[in-house]
Motif scaffolding. Structure first.
Motif, short mmCIF file in Angstrom:
data_model
loop_
_atom_site.label_atom_id
_atom_site.label_comp_id
_atom_site.label_asym_id
_atom_site.label_seq_id
_atom_site.Cartn_x
_atom_site.Cartn_y
_atom_site.Cartn_z
N ASP A 10 -2.38 16.61 44.40
CA ASP A 10 -3.56 17.44 44.12
C ASP A 10 -4.49 16.78 43.11
O ASP A 10 -5.54 17.35 42.77
CB ASP A 10 -3.13 18.81 43.59
CG ASP A 10 -2.52 19.69 44.67
OD1 ASP A 10 -3.01 19.64 45.81
OD2 ASP A 10 -1.53 20.39 44.39
N LEU A 11 -4.14 15.60 42.63
CA LEU A 11 -4.98 14.91 41.66
C LEU A 11 -6.30 14.48 42.28
O LEU A 11 -6.34 14.03 43.43
CB LEU A 11 -4.27 13.66 41.12
CG LEU A 11 -3.34 13.81 39.93
CD1 LEU A 11 -2.71 12.45 39.60
CD2 LEU A 11 -4.07 14.35 38.71
N ASP A 71 3.22 0.92 31.54
CA ASP A 71 3.81 1.98 30.71
C ASP A 71 2.74 2.82 30.01
O ASP A 71 2.89 4.04 29.87
CB ASP A 71 4.76 1.37 29.68
CG ASP A 71 6.07 0.90 30.32
OD1 ASP A 71 6.36 1.30 31.46
OD2 ASP A 71 6.80 0.12 29.67
N TYR A 72 1.65 2.19 29.59
CA TYR A 72 0.55 2.95 28.98
C TYR A 72 -0.13 3.83 30.03
O TYR A 72 -0.51 4.97 29.75
CB TYR A 72 -0.46 2.01 28.33
CG TYR A 72 -0.17 1.73 26.89
CD1 TYR A 72 -0.49 2.65 25.89
CD2 TYR A 72 0.45 0.54 26.49
CE1 TYR A 72 -0.21 2.40 24.55
CE2 TYR A 72 0.74 0.28 25.15
CZ TYR A 72 0.40 1.22 24.19
OH TYR A 72 0.68 0.97 22.87
N CYS A 73 -0.28 3.30 31.25
CA CYS A 73 -0.87 4.12 32.32
C CYS A 73 0.01 5.33 32.62
O CYS A 73 -0.50 6.43 32.88
CB CYS A 73 -1.04 3.28 33.59
SG CYS A 73 -2.34 2.04 33.50
N GLN A 74 1.30 5.13 32.57
CA GLN A 74 2.21 6.24 32.83
C GLN A 74 2.08 7.30 31.74
O GLN A 74 2.14 8.50 32.02
CB GLN A 74 3.65 5.74 32.92
CG GLN A 74 4.65 6.85 33.25
CD GLN A 74 5.94 6.34 33.82
OE1 GLN A 74 6.03 5.20 34.29
NE2 GLN A 74 6.97 7.17 33.80
N GLN A 75 1.90 6.87 30.49
CA GLN A 75 1.69 7.83 29.41
C GLN A 75 0.41 8.63 29.64
O GLN A 75 0.36 9.83 29.36
CB GLN A 75 1.61 7.10 28.07
CG GLN A 75 2.92 6.51 27.59
CD GLN A 75 2.79 5.86 26.24
OE1 GLN A 75 2.35 6.49 25.27
NE2 GLN A 75 3.16 4.59 26.15
N ALA A 100 11.49 3.32 41.23
CA ALA A 100 10.04 3.29 41.47
C ALA A 100 9.34 4.63 41.28
O ALA A 100 8.25 4.69 40.69
CB ALA A 100 9.75 2.73 42.86
N PRO A 101 9.91 5.75 41.77
CA PRO A 101 9.20 7.03 41.55
C PRO A 101 9.16 7.44 40.09
O PRO A 101 8.24 8.17 39.68
CB PRO A 101 10.03 8.02 42.37
CG PRO A 101 10.83 7.20 43.31
CD PRO A 101 11.09 5.92 42.60
N PRO A 139 -3.24 4.46 40.98
CA PRO A 139 -3.68 5.66 41.72
C PRO A 139 -2.69 6.08 42.80
O PRO A 139 -2.44 7.28 42.98
CB PRO A 139 -5.02 5.23 42.31
CG PRO A 139 -5.50 4.14 41.42
CD PRO A 139 -4.26 3.41 41.01
N ALA A 140 -2.12 5.11 43.52
CA ALA A 140 -1.16 5.45 44.57
C ALA A 140 0.08 6.11 43.98
O ALA A 140 0.58 7.11 44.51
CB ALA A 140 -0.77 4.18 45.34
N TRP A 141 0.59 5.56 42.89
CA TRP A 141 1.78 6.12 42.24
C TRP A 141 1.49 7.51 41.70
O TRP A 141 2.31 8.43 41.86
CB TRP A 141 2.22 5.17 41.13
CG TRP A 141 3.46 5.59 40.40
CD1 TRP A 141 4.76 5.35 40.78
CD2 TRP A 141 3.54 6.30 39.16
NE1 TRP A 141 5.63 5.87 39.85
CE2 TRP A 141 4.92 6.46 38.85
CE3 TRP A 141 2.58 6.82 38.28
CZ2 TRP A 141 5.34 7.12 37.70
CZ3 TRP A 141 3.01 7.48 37.14
CH2 TRP A 141 4.38 7.62 36.85
N ALA A 142 0.33 7.69 41.06
CA ALA A 142 -0.03 9.00 40.50
C ALA A 142 -0.18 10.05 41.59
O ALA A 142 0.29 11.18 41.46
CB ALA A 142 -1.32 8.88 39.70
#
Length: 249
Positions: free
Chosen positions: A89-90, A48-52, A22-23, A80-83
């Motif tokens: 600091d985002l 996957d696109y959001c992760q990119q 998950a992380p 947003p939670a994962w990021a």
């Protein structure tokens, strides 16, 4: 070992594997944060696109999908939670056609961050009033936590929810998420409303961006002259576009 014990053990092993993954991958975080979540192939593609985008491989991303296909679950509630788990600091702004909907996304993100599952993989990211906050060295410090704005305890990051037309004065943005700037086809076919969205985007949202900001649009396309259409006409080379139609042609 009985069949029931075998199935229980298998589920435990799968859960452990998901916790480890998950992380590292947003697509795995979806099922970890919500065990009942049933991810389809296009949800994994979106994740996957959001992760990119988060990793800086993409700066401007548009994802076009029909309504009621779970796009907001991935982008506006989980991403947003994962990021923030990776980088507390985002500074993230989440927008939608109404403030109520945007605030609903904010509440969902806060519930995820407060959960035991989340804290076990992202212990450095937590909110004011949470158990992690009460047990931390920052427990005596005040951090804002409202339905439309919350800060990461001990960090510079925050999440701001705003409806299209709302203000963002004094809010610098690292990631801007626009989740359906128009409610339905009726609004999309209104030239007045399309102009209102366009003016808000140019006079409010973009003025809060910096050179390294990233933008993420998730939309149902109702009209060729919508916000996405105008941006793709004026700066087509700057955007990565992913289209997932309801009917495969």
């Amino acid at each position: 070992m009985t069949e029931q014990e075998r199935k229980k053990r298998l589920m435990t092993l799968r859960r452990t594997k998901l916790r480890l993954e998950a992380p590292k991958r947003l697509a795995c975080f979806l099922g970890y944060a919500n065990p009942k979540y049933q991810a389809e192939w296009f949800h994994i593609l979106i994740a996957d696109y959001c992760q990119q985008l988060f990793e800086g491989k993409i700066n401007k991303l548009m994802l076009f999908m029909p309504p009621q296909h779970g796009k907001s679950e991935v982008i506006s509630r989980n991403f947003p939670a994962w990021a923030l788990g990776h980088d507390p600091d985002l500074r993230i702004v989440g927008t939608s056609y109404s403030a109520d909907l945007a605030e609903g996304f904010s509440r969902a993100i806060q519930r995820t961050i407060d959960s035991e599952e989340y804290q076990s993989i992202f212990p450095e990211t937590y909110l004011s009033g949470s158990l992690a906050h009460r047990n931390s060295e920052n427990s005596s410090r005040n951090h804002i936590r409202n339905v439309d704005y919350f800060e990461m305890v001990g960090h510079r990051g925050f999440y701001k929810a705003v409806g299209v037309g709302g203000g963002l004065t004094g809010t610098p943005v690292d990631i801007a998420i626009i989740d359906d700037p128009v409610k339905d086809a009726t609004e999309a076919y209104s030239s007045t409303y399309r102009e209102r969205v366009w003016n808000w985007y140019n006079s409010v949202l973009t003025t809060r961006l910096h050179n390294h900001s990233r933008q993420l649009f998730i939309m149902t396309r109702w009209h060729e002259d919508d916000l996405a259409g105008r941006l793709l006409k004026s700066e087509p080379e700057e955007w990565t576009v992913v289209t997932i139609p309801a009917i495969c042609e």
